[in-house]
Enzyme design. Structure first.
Site, PDB file in Angstrom:
ATOM      1  N   HIS A   1       0.794  -1.245  -0.040  1.00 55.13           N
ATOM      2  CA  HIS A   1       0.227   0.118   0.004  1.00 55.13           C
ATOM      3  C   HIS A   1       0.849   1.228  -0.068  1.00 55.13           C
ATOM      4  O   HIS A   1       2.063   1.250   0.056  1.00 55.13           O
ATOM      5  CB  HIS A   1      -0.946   0.116   1.367  1.00 55.13           C
ATOM      6  CG  HIS A   1      -0.132  -0.112   2.488  1.00 55.13           C
ATOM      7  ND1 HIS A   1       0.540   0.673   3.158  1.00 55.13           N
ATOM      8  CD2 HIS A   1      -0.392  -1.159   3.358  1.00 55.13           C
ATOM      9  CE1 HIS A   1       1.111   0.398   4.132  1.00 55.13           C
ATOM     10  NE2 HIS A   1       0.641  -0.900   4.559  1.00 55.13           N
ATOM     11  N   GLU A   2       0.186   2.488   0.210  1.00 58.52           N
ATOM     12  CA  GLU A   2       1.040   3.675  -0.183  1.00 58.52           C
ATOM     13  C   GLU A   2       2.253   3.795   0.833  1.00 58.52           C
ATOM     14  O   GLU A   2       3.044   4.685   0.799  1.00 58.52           O
ATOM     15  CB  GLU A   2       0.068   4.873  -0.115  1.00 58.52           C
ATOM     16  CG  GLU A   2      -0.311   4.914  -1.567  1.00 58.52           C
ATOM     17  CD  GLU A   2      -1.549   5.883  -1.598  1.00 58.52           C
ATOM     18  OE1 GLU A   2      -1.495   7.187  -1.072  1.00 58.52           O
ATOM     19  OE2 GLU A   2      -2.572   5.571  -2.235  1.00 58.52           O
TER      20      GLU A   2
ATOM     21  N   HIS B   1       3.968   1.554   2.002  1.00 55.44           N
ATOM     22  CA  HIS B   1       5.358   0.779   1.572  1.00 55.44           C
ATOM     23  C   HIS B   1       5.798   1.362   0.364  1.00 55.44           C
ATOM     24  O   HIS B   1       7.049   1.598   0.481  1.00 55.44           O
ATOM     25  CB  HIS B   1       4.852  -0.784   1.021  1.00 55.44           C
ATOM     26  CG  HIS B   1       4.280  -1.631   1.968  1.00 55.44           C
ATOM     27  ND1 HIS B   1       3.074  -2.127   2.084  1.00 55.44           N
ATOM     28  CD2 HIS B   1       4.802  -2.228   3.170  1.00 55.44           C
ATOM     29  CE1 HIS B   1       2.599  -2.906   3.022  1.00 55.44           C
ATOM     30  NE2 HIS B   1       3.856  -2.992   3.674  1.00 55.44           N
TER      31      HIS B   1
ATOM     32  N   LYS C   1       4.270   3.469  11.715  1.00 58.05           N
ATOM     33  CA  LYS C   1       3.130   2.921  12.011  1.00 58.05           C
ATOM     34  C   LYS C   1       3.656   1.703  13.107  1.00 58.05           C
ATOM     35  O   LYS C   1       2.882   1.579  14.305  1.00 58.05           O
ATOM     36  CB  LYS C   1       2.395   2.420  10.993  1.00 58.05           C
ATOM     37  CG  LYS C   1       0.875   1.856  11.662  1.00 58.05           C
ATOM     38  CD  LYS C   1      -0.034   1.577  10.599  1.00 58.05           C
ATOM     39  CE  LYS C   1       0.257   0.221   9.769  1.00 58.05           C
ATOM     40  NZ  LYS C   1      -0.058  -0.952  10.634  1.00 58.05           N
ATOM     41  N   ASP C   2       4.676   1.052  12.776  1.00 54.78           N
ATOM     42  CA  ASP C   2       4.950  -0.143  13.581  1.00 54.78           C
ATOM     43  C   ASP C   2       6.285   0.551  14.358  1.00 54.78           C
ATOM     44  O   ASP C   2       7.341   0.302  14.348  1.00 54.78           O
ATOM     45  CB  ASP C   2       5.489  -1.102  12.719  1.00 54.78           C
ATOM     46  CG  ASP C   2       4.474  -1.723  12.048  1.00 54.78           C
ATOM     47  OD1 ASP C   2       3.561  -2.483  12.659  1.00 54.78           O
ATOM     48  OD2 ASP C   2       4.526  -1.896  10.840  1.00 54.78           O
TER      49      ASP C   2
ATOM     50  N   SER D   1      -1.873  -3.189   5.297  1.00 55.63           N
ATOM     51  CA  SER D   1      -2.260  -4.328   4.390  1.00 55.63           C
ATOM     52  C   SER D   1      -3.647  -4.905   5.041  1.00 55.63           C
ATOM     53  O   SER D   1      -4.409  -5.640   4.255  1.00 55.63           O
ATOM     54  CB  SER D   1      -1.079  -5.307   4.386  1.00 55.63           C
ATOM     55  OG  SER D   1      -0.103  -4.816   4.067  1.00 55.63           O
ATOM     56  N   ARG D   2      -3.666  -4.958   6.249  1.00 49.58           N
ATOM     57  CA  ARG D   2      -4.907  -5.588   6.834  1.00 49.58           C
ATOM     58  C   ARG D   2      -6.185  -4.806   6.877  1.00 49.58           C
ATOM     59  O   ARG D   2      -7.098  -5.588   6.911  1.00 49.58           O
ATOM     60  CB  ARG D   2      -4.647  -5.744   8.516  1.00 49.58           C
ATOM     61  CG  ARG D   2      -3.382  -6.802   8.836  1.00 49.58           C
ATOM     62  CD  ARG D   2      -3.276  -6.880  10.329  1.00 49.58           C
ATOM     63  NE  ARG D   2      -2.563  -8.005  10.701  1.00 49.58           N
ATOM     64  CZ  ARG D   2      -1.224  -8.137  10.888  1.00 49.58           C
ATOM     65  NH1 ARG D   2      -0.711  -6.949  11.045  1.00 49.58           N
ATOM     66  NH2 ARG D   2      -0.608  -9.232  11.184  1.00 49.58           N
TER      67      ARG D   2
HETATM   68  O1  PAF Z   1       6.828  -4.681   9.114  1.00 49.48           O
HETATM   69  C1  PAF Z   1       6.686  -5.559   8.605  1.00 49.48           C
HETATM   70  O2  PAF Z   1       6.034  -5.783   7.517  1.00 49.48           O
HETATM   71  C2  PAF Z   1       7.352  -6.927   9.278  1.00 49.48           C
HETATM   72  O3  PAF Z   1       7.239  -6.958  10.507  1.00 49.48           O
HETATM   73  C3  PAF Z   1       8.771  -7.187   8.510  1.00 49.48           C
HETATM   74  C4  PAF Z   1       9.744  -5.776   9.110  1.00 49.48           C
HETATM   75  C5  PAF Z   1       8.720  -7.148   7.170  1.00 49.48           C
HETATM   76  C6  PAF Z   1       9.418  -8.326   8.916  1.00 49.48           C
HETATM   77  O4  PAF Z   1       8.623  -9.451   8.801  1.00 49.48           O
END
Ligand code: PAF
Length: 299
Positions: free
Chosen positions: A41-42, A44, A156-157, A193-194
């Site tokens: 998605h945007e 990424h 976000k993470d 993505s979810r």
């Molecule tokens: O953030 C993510 O999409 C995942 O946790 C990662 C860093 C690709 C590891 O699988």
């Protein structure tokens, strides 16, 4: 240019990718790395855009990593679309997309575990035991395979990013970590993505998460107590959606400990469960402008 073809190269084996990115052959070209689990998605694409601007070669991995999903989590239903991902990666200027199978990444389990420290005891680490062990495992493998100069992670993470920064620092890993801001839908929902797994009704309700965090951020700017902020954000989400609170926490960032005098940045983070989909979001705030009231256990 090191990558001979103008088109994206799709590589599925570690051996082939390592041959391609071998430092002796790189000819001093810099490599920017964007690790993903696909269904791009945007958010990424923003990581890829930053990598494109700052490096000669951009490598993206697409791998839904089973090691970071617990029993009963959504590994099976995690959305996947290989051809669309390759197309979007190509459009974003990615040179090499690495799409290994689970067998390629994990041919055997030697039993060695990488355990994150205290930063993993809060937020998603508390709600998803073992999750960050699995993230660190795959990230270390990917760093060793790609050997990037810079690696790009989304805010976000934010907990994942904080733990990976510590990992890189503590173990002298070669890559620099680049923080990339959250990308949101027009209604404020953080891109994920979810999101496609939300029902229509849940998708309508989901922007309340960011709205509630903004209310909490306003309270923080006005000097409210962390407990009061967490409670207000939870109440807002519960009263205005069908989502169930996994956590709402206000913590020092990136340490992820309770806010103390001297804390420079804080994170207001939450995880909310809808019927089949768990969403996370956060706002990071500075304490520098004097609007922050020190946290007091006695209050
Ligand atoms: O953030 C993510 O999409 C995942 O946790 C990662 C860093 C690709 C590891 O699988």
């Amino acid at each position: 240019m090191y990558v001979e073809s103008n088109d994206i190269q799709v590589i599925e084996t570690i051996e082939e990718l390592q041959k391609k990115l071998n430092r002796n052959e790189r000819n001093h070209k810099t490599v920017g790395f964007v690790p993903t689990m696909g269904f791009l998605h945007e958010g990424h694409l923003s990581l890829a855009k930053h990598a494109r601007e700052q490096n000669d070669i951009v490598v993206m991995s697409i791998f839904v990593n089973p090691a970071q999903f617990g029993p009963g989590e959504d590994f099976e239903s995690y959305p996947r679309d290989r051809e669309r991902d390759i197309r979007l990666a190509r459009e974003a200027g990615v040179d090499i997309v690495f799409i290994p199978t689970v067998e390629e990444m994990y041919p055997m389990d030697g039993g060695i575990r990488i355990l994150p420290g205290m930063q993993a005891s809060e937020l998603c680490g508390a709600a998803r035991p073992g999750h960050f062990d699995g993230v660190l495992k795959v990230v270390l493998k990917l760093f060793n395979i790609v050997d990037p100069d810079r690696s790009y992670f989304g805010m976000k993470d934010a907990q994942q990013l904080a733990i990976i920064e510590t990992f890189v620092r503590d173990f002298n890993l070669r890559t620099a970590i680049v923080r990339v801001p959250i990308v949101r839908e027009d209604d404020g929902l953080a891109k994920s993505s979810r999101n496609v797994n939300l029902t229509t009704a849940e998708r309508t309700e989901a922007p309340i998460i960011y709205r509630a965090l903004q209310i909490g951020a306003q309270m923080f700017a006005e000097g409210a107590d962390p407990n009061a902020i967490e409670q207000e954000v939870s109440d807002w989400i519960v009263c205005n959606s069908s989502g169930k609170i996994d956590y709402v926490r206000l913590l020092a960032y990136p340490q992820l400990v309770p806010v103390l005098e001297g804390t420079q940045e804080v994170i207001l983070a939450c995880a909310v469960k809808f019927s089949t989909t768990r969403l996370i979001d956060n706002i990071i705030m500075s304490t520098k402008d004097g609007t922050y009231v020190p946290y007091d256990d006695e209050q």
